[in-house]
Design an enzyme around this catalytic site. Structure first.
Site, PDB file in Angstrom:
ATOM      1  NE  ARG A  20      36.540  38.040  41.325  1.00 54.77           N
ATOM      2  CZ  ARG A  20      35.449  38.102  40.584  1.00 54.77           C
ATOM      3  NH1 ARG A  20      34.265  38.252  41.167  1.00 54.77           N
ATOM      4  NH2 ARG A  20      35.520  38.017  39.264  1.00 54.77           N
ATOM      5  CD  GLU A  70      34.591  31.732  45.293  1.00 51.80           C
ATOM      6  OE1 GLU A  70      34.653  31.502  44.060  1.00 51.80           O
ATOM      7  OE2 GLU A  70      34.105  32.769  45.763  1.00 51.80           O
ATOM      8  CG  HIS A  81      31.684  33.208  42.673  1.00 56.34           C
ATOM      9  ND1 HIS A  81      33.035  33.359  42.872  1.00 56.34           N
ATOM     10  CD2 HIS A  81      31.304  34.259  41.885  1.00 56.34           C
ATOM     11  CE1 HIS A  81      33.473  34.440  42.232  1.00 56.34           C
ATOM     12  NE2 HIS A  81      32.434  35.002  41.626  1.00 56.34           N
TER      13      HIS A  81
END
Length: 318
Positions: free
Chosen positions: A230, A259, A278
């Site tokens: 993360r 993000e 991601h």
């Protein structure tokens, strides 16, 4: 009264049939997580997935909701305190990502070791060039923060390259495929031995900002940092400083504090950085693996009232 399962993600007809066969006394209905049918969710005992705007419906006082199976391994975006207070069972998708994410981690290591990231850029520039700095993974040390499914699979594959493997976990207990396991409190000592520092950690109160100036400063000069856990586990400014100083030779990043990563972010222009958006856990087998977990869990739930796999500990936030 009919018992209801509502899935907020697309499932193939075969995947739906597997769930119906495992839970013949339940109805299974699909809705879109981006535009959920709140009336349908209002009657659900079990929900697969999560989405914006559904919290109030699912957590109202007379809701029949008893269990949520998330579509992700991380649960930080869910209302954990409210779910805990209501006694809702929560299971995550831990375990579905091990193979695809391990492939990305090993891909990052190979690209850095063989300078493939610079070769790609040289190709785009039509430049025939090598710095003759290509290396190999044999004998290198991978320090993997997190010894769960992803960390363990990464260590197993690293052993195929004859690498040394060091794990970092809360307990420090020995784990398969690791030569040694340190506790999280010993992270500095662990990273001092690393050629590759690999972060597979979830975001919790304990891991937020864990990888900072002190940890990067303890790293071996010229080590590489890989984060597929993360983004918020890492102080990005401290990471950039370590890259600019040469303390770290490079970074492979799939997750970020913000993000999508803003277009003007300095990471975009750093040639010693490889980034993916991601998507390290993405795979065409994702839904099948979620269904595997759910089918196993629904069988246990029907027998005992509780899923048998991936039950989230609210006190640990994973």
């Amino acid at each position: 009264m009919t018992r209801s399962i509502v899935c907020m993600q697309p499932l193939s007809s075969g995947q739906q049939e597997r769930i119906r066969a495992a839970a013949p006394d339940y109805t299974l209905t699909l809705t879109d997580s981006r535009n959920a049918d709140l009336e349908l969710l209002a009657g659900a005992e079990i929900v697969i997935g999560w989405g914006k705007g559904i919290k109030d419906t699912l957590l109202r006082q007379d809701s029949p909701l008893r269990w949520v199976q998330t579509w992700s391994a991380g649960v930080e975006k869910l209302p954990l305190e409210a779910l805990k207070e209501r006694g809702i069972l929560l299971t995550n998708a831990s375990g579905v990502h091990a193979e695809p994410i391990t492939a990305v981690i090993v891909g990052f290591m190979l690209m850095f070791t063989r300078n493939l990231h610079t070769a790609i850029r040289n190709q785009q520039r039509r430049r025939w060039h090598s710095d003759n700095q290509e290396g190999e993974l044999t004998g290198k040390t991978a320090v993997i923060a997190g010894t769960g499914a992803i960390g363990s699979e990464t260590a197993r594959i690293a052993k195929a390259f004859r690498m040394n493997t060091i794990g970092v976990s809360r307990s420090g207990r020995p784990a398969e495929h690791f030569d040694r396991v340190f506790t999280t409190a010993e992270l500095k000592e662990a990273v001092s031995q690393a050629d590759f520092i690999i972060n597979t950690l979830p975001i919790t109160d304990e891991t937020e900002g864990l990888f900072d100036r002190d940890i990067f400063g303890a790293a071996k000069q010229g080590a590489y940092y890989i984060n597929i856990g993360r983004g918020a586990t890492t102080h990005t400014d401290d990471l950039i400083a370590a890259l600019n100083s040469g303390q770290l030779a490079g970074a492979g990043l799939d997750v970020f504090e913000t993000e999508p990563l803003p277009e003007d972010h300095p990471l975009w222009g750093m040639e010693q950085v490889i980034m993916t958006p991601h998507c390290a856990g993405a795979t065409d087998r994702y839904a099948d693996r979620i269904v595997d977990i759910f089918v196993e869990n629904i069988k246990a739930y029907r027998e005992s009232g509780q899923p048998s796999r991936n039950l989230v500990d609210y006190s640990r936030q994973y």
